[in-house]
Design a protein around this motif. Structure first.
Motif: not given
Length: 134
Positions: A47-52, A67-74
């Motif tokens: 299993a693999w994934c990619y991050t930002v 990414y972490s402040v504006h998008c993460e809550p959604y």
């Protein structure tokens, strides 16, 4: 059995791969099916994934808060498992030998250098209503 008629008979599969999706699965049920179809004792699950993406200090300083402040809550809570690089996901399989000597590691270093430029394309379509007639 449904699994045998739609996927594979017991102990007949060499490799099961999961790309950027393990965090969405019903993992206990999925793992049970994987263990059923994989060949005993050498079947492999990967299993693999990619991050930002990480570009450089200046760009990362702009992107990380976005990414972490504006998008993460959604984001769906399951996406936190990706941000944690799948380390928080239960993975009830024996570690594969040679984790430091995989085919990818050899391919990465085949030219004798460890440093590479990686391109992670981002495609955007941005617009505003403006004075368009509705």
């Amino acid at each position: 059995m449904l699994l045998e008629s739609h996927i594979a008979p017991k102990s007949t599969v060499d490799l099961v791969t999961i790309a950027q999706a393990l965090h969405w699965f019903d993992n206990p049920n999925f793992y049970q099916q994987v263990k059923y179809v994989l060949k005993k004792s050498h079947g492999v699950v990967a299993a693999w994934c990619y991050t930002v993406p990480q570009v450089n200090v200046a760009i990362d300083a702009v992107f990380k808060p976005f990414y972490s402040v504006h998008c993460e809550p959604y984001w769906d809570p399951a996406c936190k498992k990706v941000d944690n690089e799948y380390r928080s996901i239960d993975f009830p399989f024996e570690p594969a030998d040679g984790l430091d000597h995989t085919e990818f590691t050899r391919a990465w270093g085949e030219d004798g250098t460890q440093s590479k430029t990686v391109v992670f394309p981002v495609y955007l379509r941005i617009g505003k209503v403006g004075s368009l007639d509705i």
